[in-house]
Design a protein around this motif. Structure first.
Motif: not given
Length: 181
Positions: A3-5, A38-40, A133-134
């Motif tokens: 659910d969470n990236e 962070a996603r991109n 980092i996560a």
């Protein structure tokens, strides 16, 4: 698909909690932008022991952020060694076993710094670094222990506290500036 990236494993969730603390009472307006960076893939990480150096590029701006993770105390190292039989395989069950043993494997940040003009402890760049980092820790949970210095921990009985600074008055100028002849 999770659910969470960011933070879909307990190990990664510990890092997301640094960006999104539970004690926060109002929404943080920088979080959506930090997640987008962070996603991109806007963060390039260089990990050296317990220090993470990140280069961030957004448009015509570039920033360099540093995150230093506090080392594990000796008691934590012995607890982890007792609970985890094989540290090469770190799973969700390992995280749960550490919690049941009374140790929280969540990291503690020793220091953070960013070259941006915001001059705050929680700028968008540092938050984006924590999310990146996560994501890396979600992919490889062993990295959570590496960043805390578990695999670099000194042997039992050795002096585990290395001074971060040296007092200037303890240096001998004659020996310090003496050139090799």
């Amino acid at each position: 698909m999770p659910d969470n990236e960011f933070g879909y494993t307990p190990w990664g969730r510990d890092w997301v909690r640094l960006a999104e603390p539970l004690r926060q009472t109002r929404p943080e307006p920088l979080l959506p932008r930090a997640r987008s960076i962070a996603r991109n893939d806007g963060v390039r990480l260089v990990i050296e022991a317990r220090t993470v150096r990140a280069h961030l590029h957004r448009g015509g701006q570039a920033s360099v952020a540093h995150v230093e993770v506090a080392p594990l105390p000796h008691a934590a190292v012995t607890t982890i060694a007792r609970v985890i039989a094989d540290p090469t395989v770190v799973t969700d069950e390992t995280h749960r076993a550490l919690r049941d043993a009374g140790y929280s494997p969540a990291p503690t940040l020793a220091s953070t710094d960013c070259s941006c003009s915001a001059r705050t402890q929680r700028c968008v760049h540092l938050l984006a670094v924590l999310y990146t980092i996560a994501r890396r820790v979600d992919e490889n949970p062993r990295l959570a222990l590496e960043l805390q210095g578990y695999f670099d921990a000194p042997a039992p009985g050795a002096d585990a506290t290395e001074p971060r600074w040296i007092r200037i008055n303890t240096l001998d100028p004659g020996r310090f500036f003496d050139r090799a002849r």
